[in-house]
Design an enzyme around this catalytic site. Structure first.
Site, PDB file in Angstrom:
ATOM      1  N   MET A   1       0.589  -1.196   0.122  1.00  0.00           N
ATOM      2  CA  MET A   1       0.048   0.072   0.069  1.00  0.00           C
ATOM      3  C   MET A   1       0.864   1.234  -0.214  1.00  0.00           C
ATOM      4  SD  MET A   1      -2.882  -1.634  -0.217  1.00  0.00           S
ATOM      5  CE  MET A   1      -3.502  -0.147  -0.337  1.00  0.00           C
TER       6      MET A   1
ATOM      7  N   ASN B   1      -6.805  -0.497   5.258  1.00  0.00           N
ATOM      8  CA  ASN B   1      -5.728  -1.127   5.831  1.00  0.00           C
ATOM      9  C   ASN B   1      -4.902  -0.368   6.678  1.00  0.00           C
ATOM     10  OD1 ASN B   1      -5.253  -3.025   3.436  1.00  0.00           O
ATOM     11  ND2 ASN B   1      -5.740  -1.287   2.176  1.00  0.00           N
ATOM     12  N   TYR B   2      -4.852   1.026   6.956  1.00  0.00           N
ATOM     13  CA  TYR B   2      -4.121   1.672   7.780  1.00  0.00           C
ATOM     14  C   TYR B   2      -4.650   2.186   9.110  1.00  0.00           C
ATOM     15  CZ  TYR B   2      -0.580   0.966   4.131  1.00  0.00           C
ATOM     16  OH  TYR B   2       0.374   0.526   3.353  1.00  0.00           O
ATOM     17  N   LEU B   3      -5.869   2.605   8.957  1.00  0.00           N
ATOM     18  CA  LEU B   3      -6.705   3.474  10.019  1.00  0.00           C
ATOM     19  C   LEU B   3      -7.296   2.264  10.955  1.00  0.00           C
ATOM     20  CD1 LEU B   3      -8.169   6.422   8.326  1.00  0.00           C
ATOM     21  CD2 LEU B   3      -5.875   6.144   9.422  1.00  0.00           C
TER      22      LEU B   3
END
Length: 852
Positions: A44, A810-812
């Site tokens: 990502m 994906n990140y939070l």
């Protein structure tokens, strides 16, 4: 190409991490349980995220490079011990096998390669360990807010109709009518079961099935296995005890077009399957791409060598090919299908696929994600992929390895043939695997995103990022000290960690010659980094998906000196960090904190920055739309910092123009109501709340708007008249005469003539009189709706170049959103799509005190 929600997520575009068929590398501690061929987080693009809560988010800039200027030199103390550079090996291009049987792949293809979670797939290949974590990147379409997708029409009328004018007041706007329905409450109580048990859970959202419709599906969905009550399984060994599934479903065989539908070459007809692949993409950007066309033509000629046209035509020039007849025929065939035929085809397809959608895992039924095998076609790739346009061959049963329980029956494929192999590995979570021919990547079938195994993997990933909070200060102190190390490898490693932490660059690794030239931190070349005195570094390279990363940032003086040292006596093509690989970097990080890898920094930095931005927002007394805008702004800032860019949608300008038109139409409606109020009593003109002048509603717009509304009203009436007559005929009754339609059309025209006479005047009238109180109430509601709609316009336009879905998926940490929604009384469906609510059920139950 593949379609349908459960189909492989962008298989064309996303190479899958490799693993041996026996599964020993396909999973690891946090093995895949998602519903697609997922990438690791390293894939990502996360490039500019800040690393501490105090970090200031830099604005996006478009700066030109300057000629490097060095204002100072490094002393001997700053120079690492001399060491000969290690020459990085480059992997050879993967040979594209010829299509001996047109689109059929050769049986028993190349061996499955192993690949490590330490290695960024988008940045190349090196020595690899078994994959540990992977995260699904989902289509943008899945991220449409739930409330927009599934809220019933009745509820919509309940929320919006009051803010609009009545039919009497607003003949120039589209009219809606529906029976109002009591508002369904959000957040029904959930009964907490015994740990790890499947429990009936009431729907926490009004977006689920309505009434008794699809009752069977609702009953199945109600059985929720609350694995998070029992705690995630982190032993890294056995993932299941029993596993039974139906395998994968293969696409239907090639159906030739009618004999008269063929492509033309110098006016002569040719027809076969591969030409249809290209014809289907004729009006896309792919067909205008030189690399795409070159690769397609090259592979097509290989097919023609084994399957020459029966009329003996020799295909030698791509420019002399005319695919338009095949494109038009396919388009016409699709357009000719009636809605009834489409529904019937969909019903038959759903019935055929029903048994593939779920599996039995330890006795409970769980949904399978990508159970369809991708049909043959042309590889599209992402960004400037050198192999886009190459022919993707048809996958056969002999290419696929299944993974099932020892005592489970072996599934029977839906096409003739036998499976390549059957294995019983309960330490991995994939159900099937095969190797595609273009990039020799390995595709996997996993459980759906909301499954227990995938949920455990997601939770452990975010918990690992939260754990980093307890170690990050010490880690930063350590790599800051190593910036002056006498050992070249340690100094390069510390500098790379500085960039990964401060700028959140992906770790990266070297690429093969047959892959897109995208890089990450460890694979940066000297040409990608420019020094500007006194302490600025300019990064300019292609990141994941060939998205350009351009950033001019100030850095610590020692980092500036190090980069200058690393570039000395090197050419632009040489690696900047020639003593560092992703594997060696991650090995060092595991010594700093158990399970720590470079990708954890990106998850940590994105989540902690997002938490800080939300906490800084003052939303006291804010409307729902203002709260949504504040959330989206924070999400957008993180996405920009993460370099989650996208090209502006082709339809953006058109969509914005429609929104601007609707905005002015709402102001027109309010203007007409104000004029009605002035006609009742002129004293209302002196009151401040009714003095607002709709300056952007000029006479030209009024004429255009009223003409459009009249045309829509007449069209709507004609359709309803035809439908009513069809119903009467079906019931054996006599249809209405055309005179009835003409009378109704005449009534509409009379109403718009009345509106025409009112143009330019400050008073207006209604067909049915209403008291002033009711009109004032309608004006107030319209005023609020106009304000909300303007906020939506601003939010849409500001997000045109930013992909918000990637960071959400994906990140939070989803618990940040769930907690924030509870604090500010915002329905979770306004921010999370149905897919995300299903993917993160464990995150929905956090309280308002939870912080990342």
């Amino acid at each position: 190409m593949a379609n349908g929600p459960a189909y492989m997520s962008d298989d064309d575009d996303r190479p899958l991490a490799s693993a041996p068929p026996n599964g020993k590398g396909a999973n690891g501690i946090n093995g895949h349980a998602n519903g697609s061929s997922d990438l690791s987080e390293d894939d990502m693009p996360l490039s500019q995220t800040t690393h501490t809560s105090e970090t200031v988010l830099p604005p996006r800039r478009n700066l030109k490079r300057k000629k490097p200027v060095y204002a100072e030199s490094s002393s001997e103390d700053d120079t690492p011990l001399a060491s000969s550079p290690l020459k990085q090996s480059t992997s050879a291009a993967v040979y594209m096998p010829g299509a001996a049987d047109a689109t059929k792949a050769p049986v028993n293809g190349s061996k499955v390669k192993s690949e490590s979670n330490d290695v960024d797939n988008s940045n190349g290949k090196a020595k690899r360990k078994p994959v540990k974590k992977k995260v699904k990147q989902e289509d943008d379409s899945d991220n449409e807010p739930l409330s927009k997708k599934t809220t019933s029409r009745k509820r919509k009328v309940k929320e919006e109709s009051d803010a609009e004018m009545s039919d009497d007041v607003k003949p120039a706007s589209a009219k809606k009518s529906a029976t109002k329905k009591p508002k369904q409450e959000v957040g029904a109580a959930v009964v907490k079961p015994q740990k790890g048990k499947a429990t009936k859970v009431e729907s926490a959202s009004p977006v689920e099935g309505k009434g008794k419709k699809k009752q069977k599906e609702e009953d199945d969905d109600d059985e929720v296995y609350r694995w998070w009550d029992a705690g995630p399984d982190a032993d890294g060994s056995v993932k299941w005890q029993t596993l039974e599934h139906s395998g994968v479903i293969f696409p239907p065989p090639y159906e030739p077009l009618p004999s008269h539908v063929k492509m033309k070459y110098d006016g002569q007809s040719i027809s076969e399957e591969v030409t249809g692949f290209y014809a289907a993409l004729l009006e896309t950007d792919h067909a205008q791409d030189a690399t795409f066309n070159k690769n397609f033509f090259s592979d097509w000629k290989k097919v023609l060598q084994h399957h020459p046209p029966r009329n003996g035509i020799k295909i030698t020039s791509f420019e002399r090919c005319d695919f338009r007849p095949m494109f038009e025929a396919a388009k016409a065939k699709k357009k000719a299908m009636t809605s009834a035929e489409k529904k019937e085809a969909k019903k038959a397809k759903d019935e055929m696929e029903a048994k593939y959608t779920t599996c039995l895992l330890d006795g409970r039924r769980e949904k399978v994600g990508n159970f369809r095998v991708e049909p043959p076609g042309l590889f599209r790739g992402r960004g400037e992929h050198p192999k886009k346009g190459s022919l993707k061959l048809r996958v056969n049963t002999e290419d696929i390895t299944l993974n099932i329980g020892k005592d489970a029956p072996i599934p029977v494929p839906n096409v003739p043939g036998k499976w390549k192999a059957i294995q019983n590995d309960n330490t991995v979570t994939w159900l099937a695997t095969w190797t595609e021919n273009v990039n020799q990547n390995h595709k996997y079938v996993f459980l759906a995103a909301g499954s227990s195994l995938k949920g455990q993997s997601d939770m452990m990933k975010f918990e690992k990022a939260r754990e980093l909070k307890n170690h990050v200060d010490r880690i930063r102190q350590n790599y800051t000290a190593d910036l002056k190390s006498k050992v070249m490898a340690e100094r390069q490693r510390a500098t790379a960690m500085y960039f990964i932490d401060r700028l959140a660059l992906r770790a990266g690794n070297e690429k093969g010659e047959d892959e897109a030239d995208t890089v990450g931190c460890c694979s940066l070349r000297c040409e990608h980094v420019t020094l500007e005195s006194p302490n600025f570094i300019v990064f300019d390279f292609l990141g994941k998906d060939s998205i350009r990363y351009y950033n001019r940032v100030p850095v610590d003086a020692q980092v500036f000196k190090n980069i200058r040292i690393f570039k000395e006596n090197k050419t632009d093509e040489d690696n900047l960090f020639d003593r560092v690989t992703t594997a060696s970097l991650n090995k060092h990080l595991t010594q700093e904190m158990k399970g720590l890898t470079a990708k954890v920094f990106r998850t940590y930095n994105a989540s902690i920055t997002f938490q800080r931005l939300l906490d800084e927002s003052n939303l006291e007394g804010a409307t729902l739309q203002e709260k949504l805008n504040a959330y989206n702004k924070a999400n957008r800032l993180v996405a920009i910092l993460c370099n989650h860019q996208r090209s502006v949608p082709k339809t953006h300008d058109q969509s914005m123009e429609k929104m601007r038109y609707k905005y002015r139409a709402l102001k027109y409606d309010r203007m007409k109501l104000r004029h009605v109020l002035f006609g009742l009593d002129a004293k209302f003109k002196k009151q401040d709340e009714f003095k607002e002048d709709e300056s952007d509603i000029d006479e030209d717009f009024i004429i255009e708007h009223e003409d459009q509304c009249k045309a829509k009203e007449i069209e709507k009436l004609e359709k309803k008249f035809a439908k009513d007559n069809e119903k009467l005929v079906e019931e054996g009754q006599k249809p209405q005469p055309d005179s009835v339609l003409k009378e109704k059309i005449a009534a509409i025209e009379d109403e718009f003539k009345r509106l025409k006479k009112e143009r330019g005047k400050s008073v207006a009238s209604l067909k049915k009189e209403k008291p002033a109180e009711k009109i004032i109430e309608s004006i107030e509601k319209l005023t609020e709706k106009i304000k909300t709609f303007k906020l939506q316009m601003v939010d849409r336009d500001e997000g045109k170049e930013v992909a918000l879905g990637t960071s959400k998926i994906n990140y939070l940490d989803p618990r940040i959103t769930a907690s924030w929604c509870k604090i500010h009384n915002v329905p979770i469906e306004k921010l999370f799509s149905k897919t995300l609510v299903t993917k993160f059920p464990w995150a929905m139950e956090v309280d308002t005190d939870w912080k990342f």
